[in-house]
Design a protein around this motif. Structure first.
Motif, mmCIF file in Angstrom:
data_model
loop_
_atom_site.group_PDB
_atom_site.id
_atom_site.type_symbol
_atom_site.label_atom_id
_atom_site.label_comp_id
_atom_site.label_asym_id
_atom_site.label_seq_id
_atom_site.Cartn_x
_atom_site.Cartn_y
_atom_site.Cartn_z
ATOM 1 N N LEU A 155 0.546 -1.011 0.498
ATOM 2 C CA LEU A 155 0.011 -0.013 -0.151
ATOM 3 C C LEU A 155 0.930 1.483 -0.441
ATOM 4 O O LEU A 155 1.996 1.227 0.762
ATOM 5 C CB LEU A 155 -0.706 -0.216 0.953
ATOM 6 C CG LEU A 155 -2.092 -1.103 0.769
ATOM 7 C CD1 LEU A 155 -2.265 -1.187 3.124
ATOM 8 C CD2 LEU A 155 -3.190 -0.965 0.389
ATOM 9 N N GLU A 156 0.021 2.028 0.076
ATOM 10 C CA GLU A 156 1.271 3.555 -0.577
ATOM 11 C C GLU A 156 0.346 4.657 0.080
ATOM 12 O O GLU A 156 -0.932 4.745 -0.439
ATOM 13 C CB GLU A 156 1.373 4.140 -2.145
ATOM 14 C CG GLU A 156 2.413 3.171 -2.887
ATOM 15 C CD GLU A 156 3.621 3.758 -3.806
ATOM 16 O OE1 GLU A 156 2.822 5.304 -3.845
ATOM 17 O OE2 GLU A 156 4.344 3.221 -4.597
ATOM 18 N N TYR A 157 0.951 5.427 0.852
ATOM 19 C CA TYR A 157 0.948 6.498 1.132
ATOM 20 C C TYR A 157 1.332 7.825 1.167
ATOM 21 O O TYR A 157 2.166 7.700 0.962
ATOM 22 C CB TYR A 157 0.205 6.156 3.295
ATOM 23 C CG TYR A 157 -0.953 5.041 3.278
ATOM 24 C CD1 TYR A 157 -2.189 5.768 3.306
ATOM 25 C CD2 TYR A 157 -0.614 3.683 3.393
ATOM 26 C CE1 TYR A 157 -3.189 4.591 3.438
ATOM 27 C CE2 TYR A 157 -1.114 3.145 3.438
ATOM 28 C CZ TYR A 157 -2.791 3.605 3.223
ATOM 29 O OH TYR A 157 -3.276 2.675 3.802
ATOM 30 N N ASP A 158 0.680 8.917 1.614
ATOM 31 C CA ASP A 158 1.377 10.243 1.073
ATOM 32 C C ASP A 158 1.169 10.707 2.761
ATOM 33 O O ASP A 158 0.573 11.077 3.121
ATOM 34 C CB ASP A 158 0.982 11.415 0.164
ATOM 35 C CG ASP A 158 1.106 11.495 -0.660
ATOM 36 O OD1 ASP A 158 2.597 10.785 -0.862
ATOM 37 O OD2 ASP A 158 0.053 12.086 -1.628
ATOM 38 N N ARG B 223 0.133 3.729 10.861
ATOM 39 C CA ARG B 223 -0.265 2.737 9.018
ATOM 40 C C ARG B 223 0.854 1.556 9.352
ATOM 41 O O ARG B 223 1.176 -0.056 8.752
ATOM 42 C CB ARG B 223 0.356 3.495 8.001
ATOM 43 C CG ARG B 223 -0.469 4.610 7.715
ATOM 44 C CD ARG B 223 0.325 5.501 6.696
ATOM 45 N NE ARG B 223 -0.783 6.629 6.215
ATOM 46 C CZ ARG B 223 -0.933 7.745 6.481
ATOM 47 N NH1 ARG B 223 0.154 8.373 6.417
ATOM 48 N NH2 ARG B 223 -1.775 8.149 5.654
ATOM 49 N N VAL C 241 4.187 -1.505 3.881
ATOM 50 C CA VAL C 241 3.664 -0.186 2.574
ATOM 51 C C VAL C 241 4.789 0.433 2.775
ATOM 52 O O VAL C 241 5.964 0.584 3.464
ATOM 53 C CB VAL C 241 3.031 0.087 3.967
ATOM 54 C CG1 VAL C 241 3.920 0.301 5.673
ATOM 55 C CG2 VAL C 241 2.072 1.655 3.780
ATOM 56 N N ILE D 131 6.014 4.869 2.536
ATOM 57 C CA ILE D 131 4.801 6.411 2.664
ATOM 58 C C ILE D 131 6.117 7.133 2.122
ATOM 59 O O ILE D 131 7.008 7.462 2.253
ATOM 60 C CB ILE D 131 5.121 6.580 4.080
ATOM 61 C CG1 ILE D 131 4.042 5.443 5.386
ATOM 62 C CG2 ILE D 131 4.323 7.934 4.655
ATOM 63 C CD1 ILE D 131 3.818 6.087 6.364
ATOM 64 N N GLU E 258 -9.743 8.098 9.652
ATOM 65 C CA GLU E 258 -8.753 7.684 9.429
ATOM 66 C C GLU E 258 -8.613 6.259 9.332
ATOM 67 O O GLU E 258 -7.964 6.044 8.749
ATOM 68 C CB GLU E 258 -7.632 8.399 9.356
ATOM 69 C CG GLU E 258 -6.280 8.298 8.898
ATOM 70 C CD GLU E 258 -7.500 9.164 7.310
ATOM 71 O OE1 GLU E 258 -7.578 10.390 7.016
ATOM 72 O OE2 GLU E 258 -6.888 8.613 6.255
ATOM 73 N N ARG F 34 -10.281 4.035 7.715
ATOM 74 C CA ARG F 34 -10.116 3.777 6.884
ATOM 75 C C ARG F 34 -8.600 2.984 6.269
ATOM 76 O O ARG F 34 -8.997 2.438 5.413
ATOM 77 C CB ARG F 34 -9.932 5.479 5.816
ATOM 78 C CG ARG F 34 -11.189 6.067 6.240
ATOM 79 C CD ARG F 34 -10.601 7.944 5.298
ATOM 80 N NE ARG F 34 -11.654 8.742 5.052
ATOM 81 C CZ ARG F 34 -11.785 10.117 5.473
ATOM 82 N NH1 ARG F 34 -10.285 10.642 5.926
ATOM 83 N NH2 ARG F 34 -12.644 10.480 6.088
ATOM 84 N N HIS F 35 -8.223 3.343 6.851
ATOM 85 C CA HIS F 35 -6.812 2.136 6.856
ATOM 86 C C HIS F 35 -6.803 0.940 7.155
ATOM 87 O O HIS F 35 -7.062 -0.095 7.068
ATOM 88 C CB HIS F 35 -5.833 2.486 8.233
ATOM 89 C CG HIS F 35 -5.246 3.750 7.539
ATOM 90 N ND1 HIS F 35 -4.972 4.926 8.301
ATOM 91 C CD2 HIS F 35 -4.741 4.097 6.623
ATOM 92 C CE1 HIS F 35 -4.152 5.772 7.720
ATOM 93 N NE2 HIS F 35 -3.878 5.067 6.371
ATOM 94 N N ASP G 237 -8.214 -0.735 4.398
ATOM 95 C CA ASP G 237 -7.271 -0.664 2.788
ATOM 96 C C ASP G 237 -6.162 -1.917 3.524
ATOM 97 O O ASP G 237 -6.054 -2.745 2.896
ATOM 98 C CB ASP G 237 -6.477 0.409 3.402
ATOM 99 C CG ASP G 237 -6.836 1.984 2.665
ATOM 100 O OD1 ASP G 237 -7.606 1.836 2.144
ATOM 101 O OD2 ASP G 237 -6.632 2.939 2.894
ATOM 102 N N ALA H 145 -1.818 16.072 5.724
ATOM 103 C CA ALA H 145 -0.766 14.675 5.309
ATOM 104 C C ALA H 145 -0.077 14.396 6.306
ATOM 105 O O ALA H 145 0.804 13.710 6.605
ATOM 106 C CB ALA H 145 -0.868 14.752 3.717
#
Lengths: 372, 115
Positions: free
Chosen positions: A6-9, A17, A28, A30, A324, A327-328, A331, B74
């Protein structure tokens, strides 16, 4: 490989995460960690968190690029055992402990962690609060038994730190599903007023002002004063208050406040702090639910990882952090919760709206746990 | 002609912020939102994605806005603390009365008994 991970910003929700990655085994990446910032990349406290994660796992692969703006994490096995860690003092031990609480039941061997650093600061939940709220919550999910303990050995206030905390947790193969739909009425209020390197009188002043607010609701209030001295008092002066409301059905709602760290803004007055903290507890009671706002994500995680059965938990309004987290969870575990808003009726005086969270657990079983 | 357009661009800038302000206020009052499911799993994430990252000036320089809303979110502080609703005045009698029945000292339902 089938999955590219998975990719996150960005660095927000960093712990969520990495924790969910460790539990699900998904890799993962980031990116853009403070990439526009004057000092880009991961901060010292995040690096310290990664090192802690490396200590409790076996075979994790962690790669960080030269500027520190990209992190790649391939989780290994959760190993546990005895761990000692010097936590970075930019964040309190609570920051690290919140993640450990989520991981500890799923280790190979029971975790015995000694964490050193700041035990109480205004940003994160303090050790005292986690001890009185998170531990009873985990017990409801069947994580119990001897060796389930969290204690403050030495207290260390921000910014200097110098505190020490011992946390041990047994391992479980499966997690029990729970039905926490009725919190019950609040029967008593307990608390800890702590002070280090200031006059012990500070703690008494905190207790008096907090009592002044809470006494109009309930007479059964006992706030313990905890003044640590000498080698147990850390490096910085400070004081603070943790209040916990216990209900008939064994739910715990808590609020806390710590004094402003030395040299960072206006000094706090114990009377104000005590009163404000009592009001925070009233706010928490208004929000209500069976789990207090800072432990919402822990409860949701344990529901997700439960056996394949329905779990229900009544929560107060969801915090941005929890939203959040949901949502994770989607994912990493492909679980979506059913959210039912329960509006209070006109004549009820039981605070604000509540949310009933329902899900079916993924049937997670701890394959790391050794059979005896 | 070009100047006109630029001026218009500057004049309209307040509108960009407006949308973000509205969505911030929306998030603050998330307790009152009936379609909570949509808030958690749906629209909000997509709304964030639609924002443009950077604008170019004359093809050479980039306008760098380190604290645009999305980036700010973010890279915000990672803390599980839920800050209280500032509109609640806990020294008002009205507010205190709203939680009276949460305590054992409050009114009990017919079906339940204090004993």
């Amino acid at each position: 490989m089938a999955s590219q991970g998975l990719e996150y910003d960005g660095c927000n929700f960093f712990r969520q995460r990495l924790v969910l990655s460790s539990l699900s085994g998904k890799r993962v990446r980031i990116r853009n960690i403070r990439s526009k910032d004057d000092s880009p990349g991961v901060r010292d406290f995040e690096a310290s968190f990664i090192r802690l994660l490396d200590k409790v796992t076996n075979g994790s692969r962690i790669e960080i690029n030269q500027t520190g703006t990209v992190l790649f994490y391939q989780p290994g096995l959760l190993n546990g055992g005895s761990v000692e860690h010097d936590c970075n003092t930019q964040r309190s031990v609570g920051y690290y402990l919140e993640a450990l609480l989520m991981l500890a039941p799923f280790m190979k061997t029971p975790l015995k962690a000694t964490l050193r650093g700041v035990t109480n600061d205004p940003i994160d939940p303090t050790v005292d609060m986690l001890k009185t709220t998170a531990l009873p919550l985990m017990k409801k999910f069947g994580i119990d038994g001897e060796g389930f303990d969290l204690k403050v050995v030495k207290r260390g206030m921000a910014p200097g730190g110098g505190g020490e905390v011992f946390f041990s947790c047994p391992v479980r193969r499966t997690i029990k599903p729970v039905q926490l739909t009725d919190p019950g009425k609040i029967k008593r209020i307990r608390g800890v007023a702590y002070s280090v390197r200031v006059s012990p009188q500070m703690a008494n002043r905190l207790v008096d002002s907090a009592r002044g607010v809470l006494n109009q609701f309930i007479p059964d209030i006992y706030i313990h004063t905890d003044h640590m001295k000498g080698a147990h008092s850390g490096k910085s002066p400070g004081f603070g208050l943790t209040l916990v409301a216990e209900t008939l059905n064994g739910s715990f709602l808590s609020a806390e406040m710590s004094s402003t760290p030395q040299g960072q803004g206006d000094p706090s007055l114990p009377e104000d702090l005590g009163r404000n903290c009592a009001m925070l507890l009233l706010e928490e009671v208004y929000r209500g639910g069976c789990v207090d706002s800072s432990n919402q994500s822990l409860a949701l995680l344990l529901m997700t990882l439960g056996q394949q059965d329905v779990s229900k938990v009544l929560l107060g309004p969801l915090s941005p952090y929890t939203i959040e987290f949901l949502r994770h969870i989607r994912d990493f575990f492909q679980i979506m919760f059913k959210l039912d808003v329960q509006k209070p009726s006109e004549d009820e005086r039981k605070g604000g709206e509540k949310v009933l969270m329902t899900c079916v657990g993924v049937g997670y079983s701890n394959i790391n746990k050794t059979l005896k | 002609m070009e100047e006109e357009e630029e001026e218009e661009g500057v004049g309209l800038r307040w509108k960009e912020g407006l949308r973000q302000k509205a969505s911030d206020a929306f998030l603050r009052q998330q307790q009152a939102v009936p379609n909570l499911r949509k808030l958690v799993y749906g629209s909000v994430v997509q709304a964030d994605d639609s924002e443009d990252e950077e604008q170019e000036l004359g093809g050479l320089f980039r306008v760098s806005r380190p604290q645009t809303s999305k980036k700010y979110q973010a890279n915000a502080v990672d803390s599980s603390r839920f800050h209280p609703d500032t509109s609640h005045q806990w020294d008002q009698e009205e507010m205190l009365n709203s939680i009276r029945d949460c305590f054992v000292t409050g009114k009990w339902d017919e079906s339940q008994d204090a004993a």
